[in-house]
Design a protein around this motif. Structure first.
Motif, PDB file in Angstrom:
ATOM      1  N   PHE A 125      84.185  92.435  29.238  1.00  0.00           N
ATOM      2  CA  PHE A 125      84.976  92.530  30.656  1.00  0.00           C
ATOM      3  C   PHE A 125      84.715  91.449  31.521  1.00  0.00           C
ATOM      4  O   PHE A 125      85.476  90.934  32.278  1.00  0.00           O
ATOM      5  CB  PHE A 125      84.583  93.874  31.473  1.00  0.00           C
ATOM      6  CG  PHE A 125      85.366  95.205  30.840  1.00  0.00           C
ATOM      7  CD1 PHE A 125      86.665  95.274  30.676  1.00  0.00           C
ATOM      8  CD2 PHE A 125      84.313  96.068  30.525  1.00  0.00           C
ATOM      9  CE1 PHE A 125      87.124  96.545  30.060  1.00  0.00           C
ATOM     10  CE2 PHE A 125      85.005  97.470  30.119  1.00  0.00           C
ATOM     11  CZ  PHE A 125      86.453  97.455  29.911  1.00  0.00           C
ATOM     12  N   GLU A 126      83.637  90.684  31.274  1.00  0.00           N
ATOM     13  CA  GLU A 126      83.313  89.475  31.928  1.00  0.00           C
ATOM     14  C   GLU A 126      84.282  88.541  31.525  1.00  0.00           C
ATOM     15  O   GLU A 126      84.389  87.347  32.314  1.00  0.00           O
ATOM     16  CB  GLU A 126      81.894  89.124  31.486  1.00  0.00           C
ATOM     17  CG  GLU A 126      80.614  90.176  32.202  1.00  0.00           C
ATOM     18  CD  GLU A 126      79.274  89.543  31.558  1.00  0.00           C
ATOM     19  OE1 GLU A 126      79.187  88.563  31.055  1.00  0.00           O
ATOM     20  OE2 GLU A 126      78.629  90.553  31.732  1.00  0.00           O
ATOM     21  N   ILE A 127      84.756  88.470  30.254  1.00  0.00           N
ATOM     22  CA  ILE A 127      85.876  87.445  29.733  1.00  0.00           C
ATOM     23  C   ILE A 127      87.037  87.796  29.717  1.00  0.00           C
ATOM     24  O   ILE A 127      87.938  87.115  29.268  1.00  0.00           O
ATOM     25  CB  ILE A 127      85.183  86.766  28.646  1.00  0.00           C
ATOM     26  CG1 ILE A 127      85.201  87.665  27.347  1.00  0.00           C
ATOM     27  CG2 ILE A 127      83.938  85.989  28.731  1.00  0.00           C
ATOM     28  CD1 ILE A 127      85.144  87.104  26.211  1.00  0.00           C
ATOM     29  N   ALA A 128      87.323  89.150  30.059  1.00  0.00           N
ATOM     30  CA  ALA A 128      88.719  89.729  29.813  1.00  0.00           C
ATOM     31  C   ALA A 128      89.578  89.329  30.922  1.00  0.00           C
ATOM     32  O   ALA A 128      89.309  89.399  32.054  1.00  0.00           O
ATOM     33  CB  ALA A 128      88.675  91.108  29.606  1.00  0.00           C
ATOM     34  N   ASP A 129      90.969  88.958  30.648  1.00  0.00           N
ATOM     35  CA  ASP A 129      91.851  88.729  31.735  1.00  0.00           C
ATOM     36  C   ASP A 129      92.407  90.067  32.164  1.00  0.00           C
ATOM     37  O   ASP A 129      92.814  90.069  33.313  1.00  0.00           O
ATOM     38  CB  ASP A 129      92.874  87.832  31.134  1.00  0.00           C
ATOM     39  CG  ASP A 129      92.674  86.408  30.748  1.00  0.00           C
ATOM     40  OD1 ASP A 129      92.228  85.736  31.435  1.00  0.00           O
ATOM     41  OD2 ASP A 129      92.525  86.373  29.256  1.00  0.00           O
ATOM     42  N   PHE A 130      92.521  91.195  31.441  1.00  0.00           N
ATOM     43  CA  PHE A 130      92.598  92.210  31.864  1.00  0.00           C
ATOM     44  C   PHE A 130      92.038  93.428  31.226  1.00  0.00           C
ATOM     45  O   PHE A 130      92.068  93.400  29.740  1.00  0.00           O
ATOM     46  CB  PHE A 130      94.366  92.504  31.545  1.00  0.00           C
ATOM     47  CG  PHE A 130      94.757  93.734  32.224  1.00  0.00           C
ATOM     48  CD1 PHE A 130      95.390  93.569  33.479  1.00  0.00           C
ATOM     49  CD2 PHE A 130      94.677  94.843  31.529  1.00  0.00           C
ATOM     50  CE1 PHE A 130      95.929  94.687  33.979  1.00  0.00           C
ATOM     51  CE2 PHE A 130      95.400  96.111  32.369  1.00  0.00           C
ATOM     52  CZ  PHE A 130      95.939  96.078  33.583  1.00  0.00           C
ATOM     53  N   GLY A 131      91.254  94.181  31.817  1.00  0.00           N
ATOM     54  CA  GLY A 131      90.404  95.163  31.165  1.00  0.00           C
ATOM     55  C   GLY A 131      90.724  96.508  31.515  1.00  0.00           C
ATOM     56  O   GLY A 131      91.215  96.972  32.773  1.00  0.00           O
ATOM     57  N   GLU A 166      86.552  83.460  33.360  1.00  0.00           N
ATOM     58  CA  GLU A 166      86.191  84.495  34.562  1.00  0.00           C
ATOM     59  C   GLU A 166      87.010  85.989  34.565  1.00  0.00           C
ATOM     60  O   GLU A 166      87.930  85.755  33.640  1.00  0.00           O
ATOM     61  CB  GLU A 166      86.879  83.936  35.912  1.00  0.00           C
ATOM     62  CG  GLU A 166      85.813  82.665  36.399  1.00  0.00           C
ATOM     63  CD  GLU A 166      86.231  82.095  37.662  1.00  0.00           C
ATOM     64  OE1 GLU A 166      87.018  82.658  38.419  1.00  0.00           O
ATOM     65  OE2 GLU A 166      85.770  80.834  38.061  1.00  0.00           O
ATOM     66  N   ALA A 167      86.297  86.749  34.740  1.00  0.00           N
ATOM     67  CA  ALA A 167      86.961  88.196  34.763  1.00  0.00           C
ATOM     68  C   ALA A 167      88.183  88.302  35.073  1.00  0.00           C
ATOM     69  O   ALA A 167      88.202  87.744  36.440  1.00  0.00           O
ATOM     70  CB  ALA A 167      85.778  89.249  35.182  1.00  0.00           C
ATOM     71  N   GLY A 168      89.046  88.857  34.825  1.00  0.00           N
ATOM     72  CA  GLY A 168      90.272  89.197  35.426  1.00  0.00           C
ATOM     73  C   GLY A 168      90.333  90.267  36.033  1.00  0.00           C
ATOM     74  O   GLY A 168      89.413  90.861  36.641  1.00  0.00           O
ATOM     75  N   GLN A 169      91.760  91.064  36.061  1.00  0.00           N
ATOM     76  CA  GLN A 169      91.675  92.410  36.446  1.00  0.00           C
ATOM     77  C   GLN A 169      91.096  93.396  35.704  1.00  0.00           C
ATOM     78  O   GLN A 169      91.077  93.241  34.690  1.00  0.00           O
ATOM     79  CB  GLN A 169      93.282  92.881  36.654  1.00  0.00           C
ATOM     80  CG  GLN A 169      94.230  91.882  37.493  1.00  0.00           C
ATOM     81  CD  GLN A 169      95.551  92.409  37.264  1.00  0.00           C
ATOM     82  OE1 GLN A 169      95.916  93.566  37.419  1.00  0.00           O
ATOM     83  NE2 GLN A 169      96.614  91.231  36.855  1.00  0.00           N
TER      84      GLN A 169
END
Lengths: 319, 261
Positions: A292-298, B236-239
């Protein structure tokens, strides 16, 4: 303009997409000359396709030895051409074999070697993405001919019409004491899905998928998206999915437009193989999962609920 | 009798943050924990298995700074018999071709070598090229990316497996060079006895000058030049949303908003 030799990456006379990427990159440095090393008749099958991507010449190095020995016939042919054609550069795909061929060629011709570059400019400066994309490094050759392997999928192939003339070149005789004989081949049987390193969308499953049977959920989502299927090392080690689909430090490095990670925690070794993807979507039950630290959408949730719903939704939107 | 040389490398642990030195763009060896590369443990294991079946001697060859001694000791504690360690400040910044040249000379100091075993690619550089170059320099058959190795009399057979080609069956006469992939075996753990015995096993230390490579190696003589290096800005973490029964729909909406579907 000097020639730029491109070692054609092909299977049974069919060029891989990476060959077109190499021809595209070669045009920045000079006139692309495709080098086909294989059994008799291989070059004839490829010439038209190579011309579509701007090859101005096709060197046909055809013999039984070319197919029956590992790596060395390709090095022998390219080394002879480096001597006779004085090319500005020699390019090959950054596959296991391409990296071996280019490295041996650089050693033999006392040239500078760039391994696994993701870009190459008109001045011959290569860009590397190392430590799983954590660093960008620029380098150039300091000696002899520039010899580089280019990571498949990192250059956008562009067509450019060429009508290549074919020139037959000799495959030097193989010294059996210095070469490994190929006694059999079991190529990967490609399914209907795109190749992992060539795909613009990759859907991967991890330990959270739980079993080989459950990988069905990953495959179904991949298929509606026209995506390749990947797997984390944990999933491969648990026997859920074959090794050739492993993404990460000890597997393949992918950099698609969209990477969807299902049930993958995102250990540093997995991230090393996918963190340069343009957009990353992650589904995991554990809200603390590093992915989740690198996910654009989690989405924090059960992949067996989220993924099938996403599959249905994509199908609906496609109409 | 099969006399085997195993090449080992000490690398920054892939579990730690790996860095390049800001000054000369070389590996920052202080930034991360240094370990024997995992693939090398498999290379040693394979050498030991072959030795146990055919007798012979296993020599570890390593090029690296003094602290690579820890990696060598681990190899010896697994059961290798002796080691050659090339350590020299002059090698700082050596590239793939130079490192291979040094390895070739170092292997040349070991007598009667039948087989050289390497890992297929180190976890730091991931060039996957040193074994091939070493075969080139030593004039040996190259049987790389092995998932299975069989030595019978004067012949070695290998099942090569790569992600692009699938499986290729290879055969060559000894002496030969092989590299192994991560499917080859499960390496043994050093036993307490092995750890104690390793302390007494001979490690020959050599410099570039000892190998006749003085003034030919190191950063200034590399055939490729690094112009610049920079860490990529971290992603960076997104949504992030919790699935409330509509997680799949939310992902689809996100993908549509990014024009990905």
């Amino acid at each position: 303009m000097a020639e730029v030799l491109v070692l054609v990456d092909q299977v049974d006379g069919e060029a891989k997409k990476s060959t077109f990427e190499l021809l595209t990159a070669a045009r920045r440095l000079g006139e692309p000359a495709a080098v086909v090393v294989g059994p008799a008749g291989t070059a004839a099958k490829l010439t038209e396709t190579l011309g579509k991507y701007g090859a101005t010449k096709v060197y046909a190095a055809e013999s039984d030895d070319a197919a029956n020995y590992l790596v060395t016939p390709k090095v022998d042919v390219l080394a002879a051409l480096v001597g006779s054609a004085a090319p500005a550069a020699v390019l090959a795909s950054s596959t296991a074999e391409g990296k071996e061929v280019t490295a041996r060629l650089a050693a033999r011709t006392n040239s500078g070697l760039l391994v696994d570059v993701v870009d190459l400019d008109a001045e011959g400066v290569g860009t590397h993405s190392i430590f799983g994309g954590a660093y960008t490094v620029k380098a150039k050759s300091a000696n002899g001919t520039l010899i580089a392997s280019i990571r498949p999928g990192s250059v956008d192939p562009e067509e450019a019409q060429g009508t290549p003339a074919t020139e037959a070149v000799e495959v030097p005789a193989v010294d059996g004491a210095k070469a490994a004989k190929v006694t059999g081949r079991e190529p990967i049987v490609g399914g209907d899905r795109p190749d992992l390193t060539e795909a613009s969308v990759v859907v991967s499953g991890g330990r959270g998928v739980g079993s080989a049977e459950s990988f069905d959920v990953v495959e179904k989502l991949a298929d509606v998206l026209g995506a390749a299927v990947g797997a984390s090392r944990a999933a491969v080690d648990s026997g859920y999915y074959p090794h050739q689909f492993q993404v990460g430090q000890t597997g393949k490095t992918v950099s698609p437009q969209l990477y969807i990670a299902l049930g993958i925690s995102g250990a540093i070794q997995h991230r090393a193989g996918m963190q340069t993807s343009k957009t990353i979507v992650a589904v995991n039950k554990d809200s603390e999962a590093p992915i989740f630290e690198i996910a654009d959408f989690g989405v924090v949730g059960d992949l067996f609920k989220v993924a099938p719903q996403l599959t249905d939704e994509v199908t609906k939107r496609k109409g | 009798m099969t006399n085997i040389v195993v090449l080992v490398k000490q690398v920054p642990d892939t579990y730690s943050e790996r860095k390049l030195a800001a000054g000369d763009n070389t590996l920052d060896r202080e930034a991360a924990d240094a370990v024997l590369d995992e693939i090398n443990e498999r290379a040693i294991e394979e050498a030991l298995v072959i030795k146990e079946a055919n007798e012979g001697e296993v020599t570890v060859v390593c090029v690296g700074p003094d602290r690579a001694n820890d990696a060598i000791r681990k190899a010896l504690s697994m059961g290798a018999d002796k080691a050659v360690h090339v350590s020299d400040e002059a090698l700082h910044g050596a590239d793939i071709l130079q490192t291979s040249k040094v390895l070739a000379k170092a292997v040349g100091t070991v007598e009667g070598v039948d087989l050289i075993i390497a890992g297929n690619e180190a976890s730091d550089g991931r060039g996957g090229a040193v074994p091939a170059v070493l075969a080139e320099l030593l004039g040996l058959p190259q049987l790389t990316h092995a998932r299975k190795v069989t030595v019978e009399g004067g012949t070695v057979k290998v099942e090569r497996e790569t992600a692009d080609e699938g499986i290729t069956h290879l055969e060559a006469s000894l002496p030969a060079l092989i590299s192994v992939n991560e499917k080859i075996n499960e390496p043994r753990y050093p036993s307490f006895k092995g750890i104690m015995a390793a302390k007494k096993k001979p490690v020959e230390k050599l410099t570039a000058a000892d190998l006749g490579l003085d003034g030919e190696v190191g950063l200034a003589n590399a055939a490729s030049t690094v112009l610049e290096s920079a860490p990529k800005p971290p992603r960076e973490a997104g949504q992030r949303v919790d699935d409330e029964g509509d997680g799949g729909v939310k992902v689809a909406e996100y993908l549509a908003s990014q024009k990905l579907i």
